[in-house]
Design an enzyme around this catalytic site. Structure first.
Site, short mmCIF file in Angstrom:
data_model
loop_
_atom_site.label_atom_id
_atom_site.label_comp_id
_atom_site.label_asym_id
_atom_site.label_seq_id
_atom_site.Cartn_x
_atom_site.Cartn_y
_atom_site.Cartn_z
N SER A 17 0.76 -1.13 -0.16
CA SER A 17 0.02 0.06 0.00
C SER A 17 0.66 1.34 0.14
CB SER A 17 -0.78 0.01 1.30
OG SER A 17 -2.23 0.79 1.00
N ASP B 269 -10.33 -3.56 -5.09
CA ASP B 269 -9.45 -2.36 -4.25
C ASP B 269 -9.28 -1.14 -5.09
OD1 ASP B 269 -7.21 -1.17 -3.21
OD2 ASP B 269 -5.78 -2.48 -3.30
N HIS C 16 -8.03 -5.41 -0.83
CA HIS C 16 -6.83 -4.57 -0.09
C HIS C 16 -6.41 -5.11 1.29
CE1 HIS C 16 -3.99 -1.14 -0.19
NE2 HIS C 16 -4.37 -0.97 1.02
#
Length: 362
Positions: free
Chosen positions: A207, A301, A331
């Site tokens: 991320s 996501d 995610h």
């Protein structure tokens, strides 16, 4: 991985209107929630959905409605995965096959790294992975993101250095990037004393950390530092466009949604211009001459398109890059291999790519 809601993508919601960035207070109110998009995200695989179902049961509230201080104490996606593990009778205790040690790389209390090392390590120098956790540069820490670095250390028989960094809004952009770069220099200087081989060093992250991994490789190139042999970037923040397909088809996904991207951007940046900085908007950076790269994305996501467009930009720059989007997962899935088959498959793919980069044949 607590809704590692990445920010860079800041993407300011869906209106395109500028937003006012927050103060440095962790009690600064959240930005206005953008108009809701009616689109429903793709259906998650049943084992992935079982994890998502735990979040409301644990009392998690929508991050985009909270202040940073309240968001930081929310149950995370990692907590939800642990809940499912307990239901299945699986241990949630840290794998004792890997030991850890925390060491400072800077003067601020948040500038430290957790060094993961196989307990059965011999005297032979081991590969080194510098890993950056997610959380949109606002929430989460090395404790939240323990699963991935621990797994990598065990499966690769490598030293994994999980970097903690200062958080926004107390420290805004580019503080986290500065910390990531400083930590990489520190690892190069010290890894040998831990039993590491800096000729076999890789960068990895999830991320916001996936962004930091690529940005740090660019920094190493531009400052004539030891070049990593590989980059593993898992659902990175990489593209500040508001019109990417995944911003819309996964606008209401869990545990990360598009409104959260606006939330992170509000707290992480100081101005709208920050959104276009090449350290955040990686697709606009000079990507030439970077190491071979693996980019991993989840289908469900809002950051999926970030990884896909970053891969395209890197290929256009002449880099060797392989990108895969895994179906049925969301995610934060990367640390859930114990209970989500799609996450397990992702782990095996990523580990295989790193083994090849390190010259590991088994």
């Amino acid at each position: 991985m607590t809704l590692k809601l990445l920010v860079a993508a800041a993407l300011i919601g869906t209106s395109g209107a500028a937003i006012a960035q927050s103060t440095t207070s962790t009690n600064a109110p959240p930005p206005p929630t953008p108009p809701r998009i009616a689109t429903q995200p793709p259906v998650a695989a049943s084992d992935m959905q079982a994890v998502l179902d735990q979040l409301p049961m644990l009392g998690a509230k929508p991050i985009e409605t909270l202040t940073p201080v309240k968001a930081r104490i929310q149950p995370s996606a990692a907590d939800a995965a642990h809940a499912v593990m307990r239901q299945k009778g699986l241990s949630t205790a840290p794998d004792p096959a890997v030991t850890t040690q925390d060491l400072p790389y800077g003067s601020d209390p948040m500038q430290f790294a957790r060094i993961y090392k196989p307990a059965a390590a011999t005297g032979a120098p081991m590969p080194v992975v510098v890993y950056y956790h997610g959380g949109g540069w606002v929430i989460a820490d090395v404790n939240t993101y323990d699963a991935a670095p621990r797994l990598l250390a065990k499966q690769l028989n490598a030293i994994v250095v999980s970097v903690e960094y200062r958080h926004a809004p107390e420290f805004k952009f580019p503080a986290q990037h500065d910390d990531a770069f400083a930590a990489y220099r520190w690892v190069l200087q010290n890894a040998q004393s831990w039993g590491g081989d800096t000729s076999k060093i890789a960068l990895a992250g999830e991320s916001a950390g996936g962004n930091l991994a690529v940005a740090t490789a660019i920094y190493a190139r531009d400052n004539n530092l030891t070049k990593p042999v590989h980059i593993l970037s898992v659902y990175p923040i990489a593209n500040s466009s508001m019109d990417l397909p995944s911003r819309k088809d996964s606008a209401n996904a869990k545990p990360l949604n598009t409104a959260m991207l606006k939330w992170f951007g509000n707290y992480y940046t100081s101005s709208m211009a920050d959104m276009q900085d090449p350290r955040l908007n990686l697709v606009g950076a000079n990507l030439r001459g970077l190491p071979p790269t693996t980019i991993v994305n989840a289908q469900i996501d809002p950051l999926r398109s970030d990884g896909e467009t970053l891969a395209a930009a890197m290929k256009s720059a002449g880099d060797k890059v392989e990108q895969r989007t895994f179906p049925g997962v969301t995610h934060e899935m990367f640390g859930m291999g114990a209970v989500v088959r799609g996450a397990y498959d992702t782990n095996q793919y990523a580990i295989g790519r790193l083994k090849a980069a390190f010259g590991i044949r088994n």
